[in-house]
Enzyme design. Sequence first.
Site, PDB file in Angstrom:
ATOM      1  N   CYS A  26      -2.276   9.194   2.230  1.00  0.00           N
ATOM      2  CA  CYS A  26      -1.941   8.617   0.923  1.00  0.00           C
ATOM      3  C   CYS A  26      -3.026   8.952  -0.095  1.00  0.00           C
ATOM      4  O   CYS A  26      -2.775   9.053  -1.286  1.00  0.00           O
ATOM      5  CB  CYS A  26      -1.808   7.108   1.044  1.00  0.00           C
ATOM      6  SG  CYS A  26      -3.322   6.327   1.628  1.00  0.00           S
ATOM      7  N   GLU A  65       0.884  -1.174   0.000  1.00  0.00           N
ATOM      8  CA  GLU A  65       0.000   0.000   0.000  1.00  0.00           C
ATOM      9  C   GLU A  65       0.917   1.216   0.000  1.00  0.00           C
ATOM     10  O   GLU A  65       1.503   1.557   1.015  1.00  0.00           O
ATOM     11  CB  GLU A  65      -0.901  -0.027   1.231  1.00  0.00           C
ATOM     12  CG  GLU A  65      -1.915  -1.145   1.257  1.00  0.00           C
ATOM     13  CD  GLU A  65      -3.030  -0.931   0.247  1.00  0.00           C
ATOM     14  OE1 GLU A  65      -3.878  -1.823   0.112  1.00  0.00           O
ATOM     15  OE2 GLU A  65      -3.058   0.140  -0.414  1.00  0.00           O
TER      16      GLU A  65
HETATM   17  N1  LIG Z   1      -1.470   3.277   0.236  1.00  0.00           N
HETATM   18  C1  LIG Z   1      -1.759   3.365   1.518  1.00  0.00           C
HETATM   19  O1  LIG Z   1      -2.686   2.732   2.057  1.00  0.00           O
HETATM   20  C2  LIG Z   1      -0.928   4.251   2.377  1.00  0.00           C
HETATM   21  C3  LIG Z   1      -1.391   4.543   3.655  1.00  0.00           C
HETATM   22  C4  LIG Z   1      -0.611   5.387   4.474  1.00  0.00           C
HETATM   23  C5  LIG Z   1       0.592   5.925   4.007  1.00  0.00           C
HETATM   24  N2  LIG Z   1       0.996   5.613   2.759  1.00  0.00           N
HETATM   25  C6  LIG Z   1       2.230   6.201   2.234  1.00  0.00           C
HETATM   26  O2  LIG Z   1       3.258   6.180   3.232  1.00  0.00           O
HETATM   27  C7  LIG Z   1       4.091   7.324   3.079  1.00  0.00           C
HETATM   28  C8  LIG Z   1       4.163   8.074   4.394  1.00  0.00           C
HETATM   29  O3  LIG Z   1       4.409   7.184   5.451  1.00  0.00           O
HETATM   30  P1  LIG Z   1       5.885   7.027   5.992  1.00  0.00           P
HETATM   31  O4  LIG Z   1       6.620   8.309   5.940  1.00  0.00           O
HETATM   32  O5  LIG Z   1       5.816   6.270   7.289  1.00  0.00           O
HETATM   33  O6  LIG Z   1       6.508   6.049   4.882  1.00  0.00           O
HETATM   34  P2  LIG Z   1       7.909   5.298   4.963  1.00  0.00           P
HETATM   35  O7  LIG Z   1       7.985   4.489   3.742  1.00  0.00           O
HETATM   36  O8  LIG Z   1       9.012   6.248   5.268  1.00  0.00           O
HETATM   37  O9  LIG Z   1       7.784   4.335   6.251  1.00  0.00           O
HETATM   38  C9  LIG Z   1       6.760   3.382   6.317  1.00  0.00           C
HETATM   39  C10 LIG Z   1       7.204   2.285   7.294  1.00  0.00           C
HETATM   40  O10 LIG Z   1       8.343   1.638   6.755  1.00  0.00           O
HETATM   41  C11 LIG Z   1       9.440   1.736   7.658  1.00  0.00           C
HETATM   42  N3  LIG Z   1      10.642   1.868   6.821  1.00  0.00           N
HETATM   43  C12 LIG Z   1      11.245   3.001   6.398  1.00  0.00           C
HETATM   44  N4  LIG Z   1      12.309   2.699   5.638  1.00  0.00           N
HETATM   45  C13 LIG Z   1      12.362   1.339   5.587  1.00  0.00           C
HETATM   46  C14 LIG Z   1      13.231   0.390   4.968  1.00  0.00           C
HETATM   47  N5  LIG Z   1      14.267   0.799   4.210  1.00  0.00           N
HETATM   48  N6  LIG Z   1      12.985  -0.934   5.132  1.00  0.00           N
HETATM   49  C15 LIG Z   1      11.950  -1.349   5.895  1.00  0.00           C
HETATM   50  N7  LIG Z   1      11.092  -0.508   6.515  1.00  0.00           N
HETATM   51  C16 LIG Z   1      11.309   0.810   6.351  1.00  0.00           C
HETATM   52  C17 LIG Z   1       9.129   2.931   8.507  1.00  0.00           C
HETATM   53  O11 LIG Z   1       9.800   2.841   9.751  1.00  0.00           O
HETATM   54  C18 LIG Z   1       7.619   2.804   8.664  1.00  0.00           C
HETATM   55  O12 LIG Z   1       7.334   1.833   9.644  1.00  0.00           O
HETATM   56  C19 LIG Z   1       3.451   8.173   1.995  1.00  0.00           C
HETATM   57  O13 LIG Z   1       4.080   7.928   0.766  1.00  0.00           O
HETATM   58  C20 LIG Z   1       2.020   7.659   1.944  1.00  0.00           C
HETATM   59  O14 LIG Z   1       1.410   7.863   0.699  1.00  0.00           O
HETATM   60  C21 LIG Z   1       0.264   4.798   1.921  1.00  0.00           C
HETATM   61  O1  LIG Z   2      -3.306   7.441   4.243  1.00  0.00           O
HETATM   62  C1  LIG Z   2      -3.667   6.399   4.536  1.00  0.00           C
HETATM   63  C2  LIG Z   2      -5.035   5.838   4.714  1.00  0.00           C
HETATM   64  O2  LIG Z   2      -5.142   4.667   3.927  1.00  0.00           O
HETATM   65  C3  LIG Z   2      -6.121   6.815   4.376  1.00  0.00           C
HETATM   66  S1  LIG Z   2      -7.686   6.160   4.762  1.00  0.00           S
HETATM   67  O3  LIG Z   2      -7.875   6.344   6.222  1.00  0.00           O
HETATM   68  O4  LIG Z   2      -7.697   4.709   4.430  1.00  0.00           O
HETATM   69  O5  LIG Z   2      -8.651   6.909   3.968  1.00  0.00           O
END
Ligand SMILES: NC(=O)c1ccc[n+]([C@@H]2O[C@H](COP(=O)([O-])OP(=O)(O)OC[C@H]3O[C@@H](n4cnc5c(N)ncnc54)[C@H](O)[C@@H]3O)[C@@H](O)[C@H]2O)c1
Ligand SMILES: O=C[C@H](O)CS(=O)(=O)O
Length: 485
Positions: free
Chosen positions: A292, A258
Amino acid sequence: MTSYEQVIESVPKGAYVDGAWTPVNGDASFEVSDPGNGTALCRVADTGEREWDAAVDAASAAFSEWKLTNTELRADLLRRVYDAVMDQAEDIAQIISAEAGKPLTEARAEVRYGASFIRWYSELVLADRGDFAASPSGEYWMVTKKEPVGVALLITPWNFPFSMVTRKLAAAFAAGCTSIIKPAGFTPLSSSWLVKIFHEVGVPAGVVNLLPTTKSAAMSSRLLKDSRVRKVSFTGSTPVGASLLKGAADNILASSMELGGNAPFMVLSDADLDQAVAGALVAKFRNAGQACVGANRIIVHTAVFDEFVEKFVAAVQQLKVGHALEDGVEIGPMISEKQRVETHRFVERGVEEGGRLLTGGEPIEGAGYFYQPTVIVDAPVGGHLWSNELFGPIAAVYRTNSDDEMIELANRTEYGLVAYLYGQDGKRTMRIADGIESGMVAINRPIISEARAPFGGVKASGLGREGGVDGLNDYQVTKYIAIQR
Ligand SMILES: NC(=O)c1ccc[n+]([C@@H]2O[C@H](COP(=O)([O-])OP(=O)(O)OC[C@H]3O[C@@H](n4cnc5c(N)ncnc54)[C@H](O)[C@@H]3O)[C@@H](O)[C@H]2O)c1
Ligand SMILES: O=C[C@H](O)CS(=O)(=O)O
C-alpha cells in the site's frame, strides 16, 4: 519434505471459534497455493453462516468478562505471544513465503515488524490512563476513563498476511476487545499460526476467533448487521473499504480503514542520488510492488532526471527475480495470474498513452506468476499509470521543474497514504512535507512503518491509525463520569 512443507502441514486448517479448531470438510474448503510455482499447499475450512454466527456468539459472550480483566493480565499474555512468535519466527516466515510468495528475507522482516506491534501494545496497555479534574465551577469531579469498544471484526489483506493481523489484533486485545479475524483467501495460514499461538499461551475462549472464508462479502454483510459487533477494522482496497463503511453506517459501527495508496516518490535537485536510487528500489519493489505504501509515482526534478533514471534503470536490471525460498531472490511473484494480467495491462496502457519502456514490461514465462521489474518514463501526468494504484513491479518516472510543481503533482490524486521525499536541505524538505496531503511523509527513508508510530492515511487512503497510541485509542471509547462533591 522441505522445511516449509513440514511447517504448512502443522498449520491448523480449520476455523477457530470459542477456543476450538473446527474440522476441515472437503466440500466446505478452499485451496491455498504457492504463487511462486502455482502448486497447492493445502485446503482450509471455507466457513459459512453457522460458523460466523457461532463466532459472534463466542466473542460477545467472552467480552462481558474479558473487558473486566486487568491490564497486567493482557500485557502478560501479549508478552507471551510475542516471545512465542519470536521463537517461531522462521516457521512463520516460511508460511508467509509459501502462501504470499514473499522473498524469505522480506518475510522474516515482516515477522519482526508484526511481532513489534504485539510487544508495543503489551507495554502501552500498562501506561493507558484516564483523567481526573475538578469542574471549573468546583462543584463536581470530572472523571474520564477508557473502555473497550466491544466485539471487533478484523478484515485483512494478502500482501502482509501476518503483520496486518497483529497490527489490529494486538491493539484490540490490549484494549479489552474480543476479535473475529477474517484473513484474505489467498493467505489464511499466517493468521492461523498466530491464532494457534494465542491459543497455546492460554487466551480465554472467545477472545480471539478466526474465520477463513471465500464468501467475504456475504460474511461482512451479515456480521455488520449484528448489533453485538461494535467495531470493524479493515485493511484492503479503497472500493471494498467504502462498501464496508456503508454497511457499518447502519449499525453506527466504530470503523478503521487502512486503504489504497498512490505514493509520490519525490527526488529534489539537491538529493543524494545514490541514496535516492537505493530508496526508490525499496519503496517501489518491496513485495514486488504489492504494498500500500509502494512508490506509485516517481517524480524527479529535471536538473537530476537523466542521471537518476540512468542509475535507477541500471539498479532495477540487477534485481533477482525468483521463488521466495531461493537464495538472494529480491522480487517474488504476483499473488495470482489475475494480478499479473492486471500488471501487464497497466504497462500496455502506459505505453499506449505515450510512455517509453526503459526495462522490463513482460510477464516471465514458466511456473508461478512472475513479472519483469519494469521502468517507464514519459507516461502522461494524470494518465492511467498516474491515477491508479499499480500494485506491481512497475516504476513510472515523471519529470518536474520546481518544488512548488512537485507539491501540486504529489497531491494530484484522491489518495493520501504516504509520500517519499529525497533532498539535502532540511528547510526545503520540511516545506514540501508540510504541503503534502498524506497521513505520513518519509524524508530520505524508504520504510517508515514502526509500531510506535501512527500508520494511516487521509482522503481515499483511509480513516484511523494503527500503531502508536492512536492505534490503541481506535479500539477504545471514552466514558465521562461527573461526581457531585
Ligand atoms: N493502508 C494499508 O495499511 C494497507 C495495507 C495493505 C494493503 N492495503 C491495500 O489493500 C489492497 C490489496 O489487498 P487486497 O487485494 O487483499 O484488498 P481487497 O480489498 O481485495 O481485500 C482485502 C480483504 O477484504 C476481503 N474482501 C474483499 N472483498 C470484500 C467485500 N466485498 N466485503 C468484505 N470483505 C471483502 C478480502 O477477502 C481480504 O480479506 C491494496 O489496495 C492495498 O493498497 C492497504
Ligand atoms: O502494504 C501494507 C503495509 O502497511 C506496508 S508496511 O509493512 O506497513 O510498510
